[in-house]
Structure formats: structure tokens, C-alpha cells
Scaffold this motif. Structure first.
Motif, PDB file in Angstrom:
ATOM      1  N   TRP A 228       0.988  -1.240  -0.042  1.00 58.58           N
ATOM      2  CA  TRP A 228      -0.148  -0.094  -0.197  1.00 58.58           C
ATOM      3  C   TRP A 228       0.909   1.339  -0.019  1.00 58.58           C
ATOM      4  CZ3 TRP A 228      -0.472   4.187   3.363  1.00 58.58           C
ATOM      5  CH2 TRP A 228      -1.439   5.023   3.249  1.00 58.58           C
ATOM      6  N   SER A 229       1.830   1.290   0.779  1.00 53.81           N
ATOM      7  CA  SER A 229       2.569   2.193   0.784  1.00 53.81           C
ATOM      8  C   SER A 229       3.673   2.735  -0.649  1.00 53.81           C
ATOM      9  CB  SER A 229       3.815   2.330   1.958  1.00 53.81           C
ATOM     10  OG  SER A 229       3.241   1.962   3.074  1.00 53.81           O
ATOM     11  N   HIS A 232       0.976   4.013  -2.945  1.00 52.01           N
ATOM     12  CA  HIS A 232       0.669   5.213  -2.569  1.00 52.01           C
ATOM     13  C   HIS A 232       1.687   6.121  -2.879  1.00 52.01           C
ATOM     14  CE1 HIS A 232      -1.407   8.665  -0.160  1.00 52.01           C
ATOM     15  NE2 HIS A 232      -0.349   8.920   0.225  1.00 52.01           N
ATOM     16  N   LYS A 235       1.245   6.664  -6.772  1.00 55.73           N
ATOM     17  CA  LYS A 235      -0.071   7.193  -7.181  1.00 55.73           C
ATOM     18  C   LYS A 235      -0.301   8.610  -7.480  1.00 55.73           C
ATOM     19  CE  LYS A 235      -4.907   6.120  -6.180  1.00 55.73           C
ATOM     20  NZ  LYS A 235      -5.936   5.451  -5.324  1.00 55.73           N
TER      21      LYS A 235
END
Length: 452
Positions: A228-229, A232, A235
Motif C-alpha cells: 500500500w505504501s 501510494h 499514485k
């Protein structure tokens, strides 16, 4: 086992379990580490000393080991110099903390006492296993699985803390800061079973700001949180290169492979394609190499190979006009961390400067930071994270995402060692700096995680 002059007189804190108890008070330990035979015996007959350490190694005196300690140990007047660099900086000056810290050699699997390739007679040590497991320092997290764990009971506590008017943040903190990640996943499942509601959605509706981000990070499975990091960081507009470096350049092979698979399954995207779209040049190639999760993890150190790699790196940088970037990428992306540590030591004797300094001179920008991160992790991984934490809180404002990410991801791995290195490097505790830089429930939860 004891070594002359260690710990230094200025009070450099001892590492837990070091020196190992019950060992001989000789160096090297009898029957464990031997130097290759050379004509006339070793040490040289009649001399009683090892060959003089080269000036580049920074050890005073003509004997070897240097007076005051064995090679690689902190000296009373300061530690081996660590050059500053973009994005990393230099720890504040102070007794014993004048440079990038290196733990005792036996804290690293495969490290063993420092060895010098290229003895008299042109011989170098043969490949040799690291120290016995009992002599290798274990890493340790500040959070461990709670005994007598009951997922249903914890789910009920969290439900009561969020029910009605207001929120009992302290009750939430008491649960999440004292359960392992695996236990938190069980609480999440029990909550949905018992109440037919999603715990994460309930928490998001009750919390906000940094404390919300911190608690949600704690409830993410560790692999998912890394993936996820990374997503992110890439993104939208712009790229957080420091996050890509921090995660991809420090994780184990297994962790990398799990992250890559999770990234694909959870976000439906190929991480290599995203890296290529968001980065370029030698930095892109380094990250793609890291994504393979194919670093050699053999803990045996081949000192002849370390000498050859050090010479190869010198010829690719300091020893030529221009830089052969692919050579640096090949060595730093594929060798095991204990092997790289031996290469770094050999390089300083060949180049009359340390490898971090040469990378600083030969590279710039993100690829420089990536390569230096790999070297720093080979020398002392907890010190790398301690430095990242310090810079997340240094000066005006706080980089809360970095602070949260490191505290959460290292809380069950090596946050105890990171705290120790933080104190040694900056003459203040991590808890003290967190307390002065944060407030409210956010501060209370961070301090509970770091063990204060």
C-alpha cells in the motif's frame, strides 16, 4: 569474551548479549577464526603484532588490531567517519558518535571478526562461515504477541470504546499497541463475526488525522502495508522516491516477493511497470533489481570475493574517468549484506576512502540515495532507520507518514535496536523526540508502540 578498549571509555552503550558470555578472552576465539598461514608464522615471528593498518582505515598506531579496539569497533575518540549525503545528513557531533555507527562485527550473521584480504605473501582468507548462532545478536521488536489473547474480548472492548457519544481513545490504544499484527487481524475478523460490521470503517468514522493513519496502519497486514505504501508513493502526480528506497532497498528476499505478489493481487497492477512509468535511468534499474528479491542470502562471507568486488567497484568509479553505474548496481543488488559489509571494509583499504563517500562523489539524486541505503543496511540496518526517524522529526514540521511507517513496520522486528542506535547517534531517546514533536492521542499511541 572481551576485546581491549571495548566498550570505549566514553560510555558507548553495550549491545545486548555482547560480548558473548562464556567465551575465551582471546582474539580471535580459539578454534573459531583462524588466519591463513604465511611464511615465518602469523603474527610475524619476533614481532608480535599484525601488519600495520592502512591510514585509510582510520586506526591509529602501527599495530593491528589498532590500539583501543579491534577493527570496526568504535574508538574512544569517535567512530569511523561517515560522510553526509543528500537526504541522509550526519548525526550530531558528540563523544563516540562522530560518524556512521557500526555494530560489533559479531552482531551480523556471517560477519565474524574483521579480516583483511591480502596478507603478506599475497594470500587472502578462504570462504568462512560466520560466528555460531549464539554469538549473533537477535533483533527484537517492542511489540510482541500478547499472552492469554482473546480476539472476541478485544473486539468487545473496541466496540464499547466506539459506541455512543464520544470515543474512548485510551481503550483503543491499550488494545492495538499491545497486540501483534497477527492478533490484530484476528480481532478484525472477530469484530465482523460478532457485530456484522467492519472494524476499519468504524475506526475511520471515530478517528481523524495522524492517529487515524497510525491505527489503520497497525491494522493492515504487514505485507499489505508495504505494498500500500509503495502504491501510494507512485499514485497520482509526483513520486515519493524516498518511500520506494526505504522499502525496496531494505527488505529481505521473502518480504520483497510477498510485497510484489500482494501489489498485483490487491491493486491489480504490476509493480515493475509502475516503477518504469514513475522513475527513469539508473534509479529505475536499481529499483527493478530490488523487486526481483534475488539477493544472495548465504551468510558465509567470501573474503577473496569481497576483495575482488571492492577492486571492481574502485575501477568502476574512483579509478576511471566517469562511472560504470551498472557495476555498482550489480554488486550492491546481488551480494548478501554480510558479504557487502566485507566488501565495504576491503574498499576502504583499496580506495583510501569509504564506499559511501565514493558513491557520494560518483552519483547524485535518487540513485545515490538508493545505493547508499543498501550500503548503510549492510553496515548497520537499525542505524539507517534511526537516521530516517530523526530526520522525519528534525526541524520545523514533522514527516508523520515516515514516522508512522517506520515505527509500525519495525515494531515487531528491530525497533528495540533502532531505539538504542537513536540514543547513541543523537544523545536523546526516540521517545523524547516523539513526545516533543507530537501531541494528544497520536503521541500516546506512538509512545505505547515504542515501549515508553
Amino acid at each position: 569474551m572481551s576485546y581491549p578498549g571495548y566498550p570505549p571509555s566514553d560510555g558507548y552503550p553495550a549491545f545486548p548479549g555482547y560480548p558473548p558470555t562464556g567465551q575465551e578472552s582471546v582474539y580471535p576465539p580459539a578454534g573459531q577464526y583462524t588466519y591463513p598461514a604465511v611464511p615465518g608464522g602469523y603474527p610475524p615471528a619476533g614481532g608480535g603484532t599484525y601488519p600495520a593498518a592502512p591510514p585509510s582505515a582510520g586506526f591509529p598506531g602501527a599495530g593491528y588490531p589498532a590500539p583501543g579496539g579491534y577493527p570496526g569497533a568504535p574508538q574512544a575518540g569517535g567512530m569511523p567517519p561517515y560522510p553526509g549525503g543528500a537526504g541522509f545528513g550526519v548525526p550530531p557531533a558528540g563523544p563516540g558518535f562522530g560518524g556512521y555507527p557500526q555494530p560489533p562485527a559479531q552482531n551480523y550473521a556471517g560477519g565474524g571478526p574483521a579480516q583483511i584480504p591480502g596478507f603478506p605473501g599475497g594470500q587472502a582468507p578462504s570462504p568462512m562461515p560466520g560466528p555460531p548462532a549464539a554469538m549473533v545478536q537477535d533483533t527484537q521488536g517492542t511489540i510482541r504477541a500478547a499472552p492469554d489473547f482473546d480476539a472476541g474480548r478485544d473486539a468487545e472492548i473496541l466496540r464499547k470504546a466506539m459506541k455512543g457519544f464520544g470515543t474512548d481513545e485510551q481503550a483503543i490504544i491499550d488494545v492495538v499497541a499491545n497486540r501483534s499484527n497477527d492478533q490484530r487481524q484476528k480481532i478484525k475478523a472477530a469484530f465482523k463475526t460478532m457485530y456484522g460490521k467492519d472494524l476499519i470503517k468504524d475506526l475511520k468514522s471515530e478517528l481523524s488525522g495522524n492517529v487515524e493513519e497510525l491505527i489503520l496502519a497497525l491494522f493492515m497486514p504487514s505485507t499489505y502495508y508495504d505494498a500500500w505504501s509503495l502504491r501510494h508513493a507512485m499514485k497520482g502526480a509526483g513520486t515519493q522516491e524516498s518511500v520506494l528506497i526505504e522499502i525496496l532497498c531494505t527488505r529481505t528476499n521473502q518480504e520483497i516477493r510477498e510485497i510484489v505478489n500482494c501489489y498485483k493481487s490487491e491493486f491489480g497492477r504490476d509493480i515493475e511497470q509502475d516503477i518504469r512509468a514513475d522513475t527513469s535511468g539508473h534509479f529505475e534499474r536499481l529499483l527493478i533489481s530490488m523487486c526481483q528479491g534475488n539477493r544472495d542470502e548465504n551468510q558465509t562471507v567470501d573474503y577473496q570475493k569481497a576483495q575482488e568486488d571492492a577492486q571492481r567497484l574502485y575501477q568502476a568509479g574512483e579509478g576511471r574517468l566517469g562511472t560504470d553505474e551498472s557495476c555498482f548496481n550489480m554488486v550492491l543488488a546481488s551480494r548478501s549484506f554480510p558479504q557487502l559489509k566485507a566488501t565495504v571494509e576491503a574498499y576502504s583499504r583499496i580506495a583510501n576512502r569509504d564506499l559511501l563517500s565514493s558513491i557520494d562523489r560518483e552519483f547524485s539524486g535518487n540513485v545515490e540515495r538508493g545505493l547508499k541505503t543498501i550500503v548503510q543496511c549492510a553496515l548497520n540496518r537499525p542505524a539507517f532507520f534511526a537516521e530516517r526517524l530523526y530526520h522525519s522529526m528534525r526541524g520545523a514540521g514533522t514527516d508523520d507518514s515516515t514516522l508512522i511507517r517506520i515505527v509500525v513496520t519495525r515494531s515487531e522486528i528491530d525497533l528495540v535496536q533502532i531505539k538504542q542506535m537513536f540514543t547513541q547517534m543523537y544523545q536523546k531517546t526516540l521517545a523524547t523526540m516523539i513526545a516533543s514533536d507530537t501531541s494528544g492521542d497520536y503521541r500516546r499511541l506512538l509512545l505505547a508502540i515504542v515501549g515508553q
